[in-house]
Enzyme design. Sequence first.
Site, PDB file in Angstrom:
ATOM      1  N   GLY A  90       1.836   2.340  10.734  1.00  0.00           N
ATOM      2  CA  GLY A  90       2.785   3.444  10.583  1.00  0.00           C
ATOM      3  C   GLY A  90       3.415   3.891  11.893  1.00  0.00           C
ATOM      4  O   GLY A  90       4.038   4.946  11.957  1.00  0.00           O
ATOM      5  N   GLY A  92       2.447  -0.964   4.388  1.00  0.00           N
ATOM      6  CA  GLY A  92       2.587   0.437   4.016  1.00  0.00           C
ATOM      7  C   GLY A  92       4.057   0.809   3.856  1.00  0.00           C
ATOM      8  O   GLY A  92       4.672   0.540   2.831  1.00  0.00           O
ATOM      9  N   GLY A  93       4.631   1.400   4.897  1.00  0.00           N
ATOM     10  CA  GLY A  93       5.989   1.960   4.838  1.00  0.00           C
ATOM     11  C   GLY A  93       7.022   1.041   4.210  1.00  0.00           C
ATOM     12  O   GLY A  93       7.784   1.463   3.330  1.00  0.00           O
ATOM     13  N   ASN A 152       0.867  -1.183   0.000  1.00  0.00           N
ATOM     14  CA  ASN A 152       0.000   0.000   0.000  1.00  0.00           C
ATOM     15  C   ASN A 152       0.903   1.232   0.000  1.00  0.00           C
ATOM     16  O   ASN A 152       1.430   1.615   1.046  1.00  0.00           O
ATOM     17  CB  ASN A 152      -0.901  -0.012   1.244  1.00  0.00           C
ATOM     18  CG  ASN A 152      -1.773   1.241   1.308  1.00  0.00           C
ATOM     19  OD1 ASN A 152      -1.895   1.975   0.336  1.00  0.00           O
ATOM     20  ND2 ASN A 152      -2.362   1.490   2.464  1.00  0.00           N
ATOM     21  N   TRP A 153       1.081   1.807  -1.177  1.00  0.00           N
ATOM     22  CA  TRP A 153       1.993   2.960  -1.289  1.00  0.00           C
ATOM     23  C   TRP A 153       1.400   4.231  -0.688  1.00  0.00           C
ATOM     24  O   TRP A 153       2.098   5.206  -0.501  1.00  0.00           O
ATOM     25  CB  TRP A 153       2.315   3.213  -2.759  1.00  0.00           C
ATOM     26  CG  TRP A 153       3.233   2.206  -3.389  1.00  0.00           C
ATOM     27  CD1 TRP A 153       3.746   1.059  -2.828  1.00  0.00           C
ATOM     28  CD2 TRP A 153       3.769   2.269  -4.724  1.00  0.00           C
ATOM     29  NE1 TRP A 153       4.550   0.406  -3.722  1.00  0.00           N
ATOM     30  CE2 TRP A 153       4.584   1.128  -4.903  1.00  0.00           C
ATOM     31  CE3 TRP A 153       3.639   3.162  -5.778  1.00  0.00           C
ATOM     32  CZ2 TRP A 153       5.263   0.869  -6.092  1.00  0.00           C
ATOM     33  CZ3 TRP A 153       4.316   2.913  -6.970  1.00  0.00           C
ATOM     34  CH2 TRP A 153       5.119   1.774  -7.123  1.00  0.00           C
ATOM     35  N   LYS A 154       0.110   4.258  -0.433  1.00  0.00           N
ATOM     36  CA  LYS A 154      -0.575   5.470   0.058  1.00  0.00           C
ATOM     37  C   LYS A 154      -0.265   6.645  -0.881  1.00  0.00           C
ATOM     38  O   LYS A 154      -0.128   6.437  -2.082  1.00  0.00           O
ATOM     39  CB  LYS A 154      -0.168   5.776   1.499  1.00  0.00           C
ATOM     40  CG  LYS A 154      -0.264   4.556   2.406  1.00  0.00           C
ATOM     41  CD  LYS A 154      -0.167   4.902   3.850  1.00  0.00           C
ATOM     42  CE  LYS A 154      -0.110   3.625   4.668  1.00  0.00           C
ATOM     43  NZ  LYS A 154      -0.296   3.820   6.076  1.00  0.00           N
ATOM     44  N   GLU A 178      -6.023  -4.787  10.301  1.00  0.00           N
ATOM     45  CA  GLU A 178      -4.986  -3.789  10.554  1.00  0.00           C
ATOM     46  C   GLU A 178      -5.308  -3.018  11.841  1.00  0.00           C
ATOM     47  O   GLU A 178      -6.074  -2.050  11.809  1.00  0.00           O
ATOM     48  CB  GLU A 178      -4.925  -2.791   9.400  1.00  0.00           C
ATOM     49  CG  GLU A 178      -4.619  -3.416   8.063  1.00  0.00           C
ATOM     50  CD  GLU A 178      -4.011  -2.402   7.102  1.00  0.00           C
ATOM     51  OE1 GLU A 178      -2.904  -2.653   6.646  1.00  0.00           O
ATOM     52  OE2 GLU A 178      -4.632  -1.360   6.861  1.00  0.00           O
ATOM     53  N   GLU A 208      -7.348   4.895   7.320  1.00  0.00           N
ATOM     54  CA  GLU A 208      -7.140   6.317   6.982  1.00  0.00           C
ATOM     55  C   GLU A 208      -8.340   6.871   6.213  1.00  0.00           C
ATOM     56  O   GLU A 208      -8.701   8.032   6.368  1.00  0.00           O
ATOM     57  CB  GLU A 208      -5.837   6.466   6.175  1.00  0.00           C
ATOM     58  CG  GLU A 208      -4.619   6.225   7.064  1.00  0.00           C
ATOM     59  CD  GLU A 208      -3.401   5.664   6.371  1.00  0.00           C
ATOM     60  OE1 GLU A 208      -3.325   5.711   5.129  1.00  0.00           O
ATOM     61  OE2 GLU A 208      -2.510   5.151   7.081  1.00  0.00           O
ATOM     62  N   HIS A 253      -9.753   1.271   4.297  1.00  0.00           N
ATOM     63  CA  HIS A 253      -8.525   1.497   5.062  1.00  0.00           C
ATOM     64  C   HIS A 253      -8.836   2.456   6.207  1.00  0.00           C
ATOM     65  O   HIS A 253      -9.657   3.368   6.062  1.00  0.00           O
ATOM     66  CB  HIS A 253      -7.440   2.074   4.143  1.00  0.00           C
ATOM     67  CG  HIS A 253      -6.088   2.045   4.782  1.00  0.00           C
ATOM     68  ND1 HIS A 253      -5.699   2.976   5.714  1.00  0.00           N
ATOM     69  CD2 HIS A 253      -5.048   1.187   4.648  1.00  0.00           C
ATOM     70  CE1 HIS A 253      -4.464   2.684   6.126  1.00  0.00           C
ATOM     71  NE2 HIS A 253      -4.051   1.610   5.488  1.00  0.00           N
ATOM     72  N   SER A 264       2.835  -2.110  10.437  1.00  0.00           N
ATOM     73  CA  SER A 264       4.287  -2.134  10.658  1.00  0.00           C
ATOM     74  C   SER A 264       4.933  -3.485  10.349  1.00  0.00           C
ATOM     75  O   SER A 264       5.866  -3.914  11.029  1.00  0.00           O
ATOM     76  CB  SER A 264       4.624  -1.675  12.082  1.00  0.00           C
ATOM     77  OG  SER A 264       4.175  -0.353  12.282  1.00  0.00           O
TER      78      SER A 264
END
Length: 253
Positions: free
Chosen positions: A175, A236-237, A9-11, A169, A99, A97, A215
């Site tokens: 994150g 993500g990251g 997930n590059w966001k 999640e 977010e 998600h 994470s």
Amino acid sequence: MRNQIAAANWKMNLTITQAEELLNTLLQQPKQLSDHQKVVFAVPFPYLPLAKSKVDGHTNYFVAAQNCSNKKSGAYTGETSAEMLQSLGVEYVVLGHSERREYFSESHAMLAEKVNIALDYSLTPIFCCGEPLNIREAGTQNSYVEVQLKESLFHLSAEQIQKIVIAYEPIWAIGTGKTATADQAQEMHAHLRKVLSDKYGKEVADTISILYGGSVKGSNAKDIFSKPDVDGGLVGGASLVAGDFVQIIDALK
Ligand code: PEP
């Protein structure tokens, strides 16, 4: 074996040049995947055609959007429809998600509509659920996540629910560098599978992939993915770092 999935997930990160470089690095010598192993890149909308052209020809590598509209088409400025995604050859869409739920007020009902429309256009929803820290601290995470599933997914038929990928999640782990332990992930995944089994039967529940997100890194993926009800991760990251994401792909069962 159930599908085991490493989803990036590059966001809202990377320029087009950086995106191309990352895909080139990851796909130069891609890991050969078994039939049940899949890699999905959830990239920003403008990069979907690029990502699609890069994964084409690589077996079991796919592209996802990070969202889609709950409306079919029309006067909804700034929105992207499921039909548009299908027309680009996109196979997956991340829905719900945390977010999006938090910053864009996506409700259970709206997510149910998005799930429906995604399925109508043959997109596989990666449906996200997970509890905030205060719920985890109160020990009520099981019922909290159960409601998210029931409200947005349980109108689906047994045939439809098998087309869904679920991503658990915990929000406190997204994150933050604070990963749920492999045992905490397994405990929730087993609970979700039981909830699915109670509604749809064990045979159906056993086909549904449940990813863990929060994470995940190259260094912890193997431990988390080794758990019997964890079928890979939504990352993500660490998905922005080629070396890390390769390790995560390598950690798939
Ligand atoms: C995510 O965005 O879905 C996620 C899990 O992020 P991170 O891996 O950075 O915690």
